[in-house]
Scaffold this motif. Sequence first.
Motif, PDB file in Angstrom:
ATOM      1  N   LEU A 128     -18.179  12.064 -11.912  1.00 15.19           N
ATOM      2  CA  LEU A 128     -18.473  12.533 -10.564  1.00 15.19           C
ATOM      3  C   LEU A 128     -17.333  12.164  -9.624  1.00 15.19           C
ATOM      4  CD1 LEU A 128     -22.235  11.505 -10.319  1.00 15.19           C
ATOM      5  CD2 LEU A 128     -21.284  13.735 -10.915  1.00 15.19           C
ATOM      6  N   ASN A 129     -17.142  12.964  -8.590  1.00 16.82           N
ATOM      7  CA  ASN A 129     -16.095  12.715  -7.609  1.00 16.82           C
ATOM      8  C   ASN A 129     -16.756  12.286  -6.304  1.00 16.82           C
ATOM      9  OD1 ASN A 129     -13.946  12.695  -5.865  1.00 16.82           O
ATOM     10  ND2 ASN A 129     -13.108  14.671  -6.525  1.00 16.82           N
ATOM     11  N   SER A 130     -16.844  10.977  -6.070  1.00 19.85           N
ATOM     12  CA  SER A 130     -17.540  10.471  -4.886  1.00 19.85           C
ATOM     13  C   SER A 130     -16.695  10.588  -3.620  1.00 19.85           C
ATOM     14  CB  SER A 130     -17.935   9.007  -5.103  1.00 19.85           C
ATOM     15  OG  SER A 130     -16.779   8.224  -5.362  1.00 19.85           O
ATOM     16  N   SER A 131     -15.380  10.739  -3.774  1.00 22.99           N
ATOM     17  CA  SER A 131     -14.506  10.818  -2.604  1.00 22.99           C
ATOM     18  C   SER A 131     -14.612  12.169  -1.905  1.00 22.99           C
ATOM     19  CB  SER A 131     -13.049  10.551  -3.012  1.00 22.99           C
ATOM     20  OG  SER A 131     -12.612  11.535  -3.933  1.00 22.99           O
ATOM     21  N   ASN A 132     -14.976  13.181  -2.645  1.00 21.76           N
ATOM     22  CA  ASN A 132     -15.124  14.518  -2.062  1.00 21.76           C
ATOM     23  C   ASN A 132     -16.254  15.243  -2.775  1.00 21.76           C
ATOM     24  OD1 ASN A 132     -14.960  17.065  -0.970  1.00 21.76           O
ATOM     25  ND2 ASN A 132     -12.738  17.260  -1.211  1.00 21.76           N
ATOM     26  N   MET A 133     -17.475  15.098  -2.236  1.00 23.08           N
ATOM     27  CA  MET A 133     -18.649  15.644  -2.902  1.00 23.08           C
ATOM     28  C   MET A 133     -18.682  17.167  -2.903  1.00 23.08           C
ATOM     29  SD  MET A 133     -21.681  12.976  -1.867  1.00 23.08           S
ATOM     30  CE  MET A 133     -21.363  13.101  -0.101  1.00 23.08           C
ATOM     31  N   GLU A 134     -17.902  17.791  -1.994  1.00 20.47           N
ATOM     32  CA  GLU A 134     -17.883  19.244  -1.931  1.00 20.47           C
ATOM     33  C   GLU A 134     -16.950  19.861  -2.970  1.00 20.47           C
ATOM     34  OE1 GLU A 134     -19.945  20.954  -0.002  1.00 20.47           O
ATOM     35  OE2 GLU A 134     -20.750  18.993   0.581  1.00 20.47           O
ATOM     36  N   LEU A 135     -16.088  19.026  -3.553  1.00 20.96           N
ATOM     37  CA  LEU A 135     -15.130  19.514  -4.542  1.00 20.96           C
ATOM     38  C   LEU A 135     -15.762  19.443  -5.926  1.00 20.96           C
ATOM     39  CD1 LEU A 135     -12.237  20.548  -5.044  1.00 20.96           C
ATOM     40  CD2 LEU A 135     -11.533  18.169  -5.357  1.00 20.96           C
ATOM     41  N   ARG A 136     -16.191  20.587  -6.437  1.00 17.92           N
ATOM     42  CA  ARG A 136     -16.872  20.617  -7.730  1.00 17.92           C
ATOM     43  C   ARG A 136     -15.869  20.732  -8.866  1.00 17.92           C
ATOM     44  NH1 ARG A 136     -22.415  21.899  -7.423  1.00 17.92           N
ATOM     45  NH2 ARG A 136     -22.331  21.475  -9.649  1.00 17.92           N
ATOM     46  N   LYS A 137     -16.042  19.900  -9.890  1.00 15.79           N
ATOM     47  CA  LYS A 137     -15.189  20.003 -11.074  1.00 15.79           C
ATOM     48  C   LYS A 137     -15.969  20.494 -12.287  1.00 15.79           C
ATOM     49  CE  LYS A 137     -13.858  16.356 -13.222  1.00 15.79           C
ATOM     50  NZ  LYS A 137     -13.193  15.077 -13.555  1.00 15.79           N
ATOM     51  N   ASN A 138     -17.284  20.614 -12.115  1.00 16.17           N
ATOM     52  CA  ASN A 138     -18.112  21.168 -13.183  1.00 16.17           C
ATOM     53  C   ASN A 138     -19.422  21.667 -12.579  1.00 16.17           C
ATOM     54  OD1 ASN A 138     -19.802  18.819 -12.912  1.00 16.17           O
ATOM     55  ND2 ASN A 138     -18.378  17.731 -14.261  1.00 16.17           N
ATOM     56  N   ILE A 139     -20.185  22.393 -13.365  1.00 12.27           N
ATOM     57  CA  ILE A 139     -21.478  22.909 -12.887  1.00 12.27           C
ATOM     58  C   ILE A 139     -22.404  23.125 -14.075  1.00 12.27           C
ATOM     59  CG2 ILE A 139     -20.619  25.300 -12.948  1.00 12.27           C
ATOM     60  CD1 ILE A 139     -22.538  25.890 -10.609  1.00 12.27           C
ATOM     61  N   ALA A 140     -23.674  22.753 -13.887  1.00 12.86           N
ATOM     62  CA  ALA A 140     -24.703  23.003 -14.907  1.00 12.86           C
ATOM     63  C   ALA A 140     -25.963  23.430 -14.173  1.00 12.86           C
ATOM     64  CB  ALA A 140     -24.954  21.750 -15.744  1.00 12.86           C
ATOM     65  N   SER A 141     -26.289  24.696 -14.233  1.00 15.84           N
ATOM     66  CA  SER A 141     -27.434  25.231 -13.485  1.00 15.84           C
ATOM     67  C   SER A 141     -28.131  26.316 -14.288  1.00 15.84           C
ATOM     68  CB  SER A 141     -26.984  25.821 -12.143  1.00 15.84           C
ATOM     69  OG  SER A 141     -26.376  24.845 -11.336  1.00 15.84           O
ATOM     70  N   THR A 142     -29.432  26.431 -14.075  1.00 16.98           N
ATOM     71  CA  THR A 142     -30.221  27.506 -14.668  1.00 16.98           C
ATOM     72  C   THR A 142     -30.999  28.194 -13.559  1.00 16.98           C
ATOM     73  OG1 THR A 142     -30.472  26.286 -16.734  1.00 16.98           O
ATOM     74  CG2 THR A 142     -31.990  28.093 -16.366  1.00 16.98           C
ATOM     75  N   TYR A 143     -30.992  29.513 -13.535  1.00 13.41           N
ATOM     76  CA  TYR A 143     -31.658  30.268 -12.480  1.00 13.41           C
ATOM     77  C   TYR A 143     -32.564  31.340 -13.096  1.00 13.41           C
ATOM     78  CZ  TYR A 143     -27.668  28.389  -9.856  1.00 13.41           C
ATOM     79  OH  TYR A 143     -26.717  27.569  -9.311  1.00 13.41           O
ATOM     80  N   GLN A 144     -33.655  31.631 -12.412  1.00 14.78           N
ATOM     81  CA  GLN A 144     -34.404  32.841 -12.710  1.00 14.78           C
ATOM     82  C   GLN A 144     -34.447  33.655 -11.430  1.00 14.78           C
ATOM     83  OE1 GLN A 144     -38.379  32.494 -14.297  1.00 14.78           O
ATOM     84  NE2 GLN A 144     -38.469  34.658 -14.785  1.00 14.78           N
ATOM     85  N   VAL A 145     -33.943  34.877 -11.492  1.00 18.07           N
ATOM     86  CA  VAL A 145     -33.830  35.708 -10.297  1.00 18.07           C
ATOM     87  C   VAL A 145     -34.464  37.067 -10.550  1.00 18.07           C
ATOM     88  CG1 VAL A 145     -31.734  34.558  -9.509  1.00 18.07           C
ATOM     89  CG2 VAL A 145     -31.549  36.531 -11.028  1.00 18.07           C
ATOM     90  N   MET A 146     -34.738  37.783  -9.476  1.00 15.95           N
ATOM     91  CA  MET A 146     -35.278  39.132  -9.567  1.00 15.95           C
ATOM     92  C   MET A 146     -34.189  40.131  -9.204  1.00 15.95           C
ATOM     93  SD  MET A 146     -38.386  38.484 -10.457  1.00 15.95           S
ATOM     94  CE  MET A 146     -39.197  40.070 -10.230  1.00 15.95           C
ATOM     95  N   ALA A 147     -34.084  41.223  -9.977  1.00 18.78           N
ATOM     96  CA  ALA A 147     -33.062  42.227  -9.706  1.00 18.78           C
ATOM     97  C   ALA A 147     -33.427  43.536 -10.387  1.00 18.78           C
ATOM     98  CB  ALA A 147     -31.690  41.753 -10.196  1.00 18.78           C
ATOM     99  N   THR A 148     -32.940  44.627  -9.855  1.00 20.21           N
ATOM    100  CA  THR A 148     -33.062  45.905 -10.551  1.00 20.21           C
ATOM    101  C   THR A 148     -31.987  45.933 -11.642  1.00 20.21           C
ATOM    102  OG1 THR A 148     -31.478  47.019  -9.101  1.00 20.21           O
ATOM    103  CG2 THR A 148     -33.809  47.051  -8.434  1.00 20.21           C
TER     104      THR A 148
END
Length: 205
Positions: A128-148
């Motif tokens: 983790l980068n505590s000096s700059n929390m807005e600077l992302r160096k990785n991402i792990a996310s799962t979403y369920q969305v609605m779309a045509t």
Amino acid sequence: MTVTSVYKIQTHEQLKAIADPLRTKILMNLVKQEYTGQQLAEMLGITRNNIYFHLKELEKHQVIQIVRKEEKNGIVQKYYRAIASRFIPEDHLLPSMDLIETSRQVFMETVEVTRTKIESAPAASFALNSSNMELRKNIASTYQVMATEENFHAFVEEFKQLLDKHFTKHEKQETNETKEENEDQKSYYLSLIAFQDDSEEIAIQ
């Protein structure tokens, strides 16, 4: 060699040829880049005789091809590549349970490859980068969305454009000139899986 974006499977024989789970794995690797039979055998942990049998079947049904040959220690190495990055069936072959299970296998293989990448990645990849929390160096996310279907297709096309805009595609063989141009870049592993699933409700994040 330029790989065609989409190839239409025209016969039941072609469909059967790629429905085998092992051939699905072989094809997935050959979509990414060219490999010899020996390289594939080592990657998949199977014998050379077995891999060459499956390669001949895939080549016979015209879903892969030999793109170049290279002589090493007096032995000619054949490099194979998939003829397209995506395979879809002609309408007269639908519906096909073989193809559905092949597609499912592709998704499962993608998950397994990603899992292997995560397990073998260095600890720094997840620091983790505590000096700059807005600077992302990785991402792990799962979403369920609605779309045509139209909106989903538009998202996929825009996602491809974003890849081209922000990233340089990794090339297996880099020239010295390319390495100099990319020396300030870091390598990122990106895995995307999306499919329609109305079987359960998951909270939208």
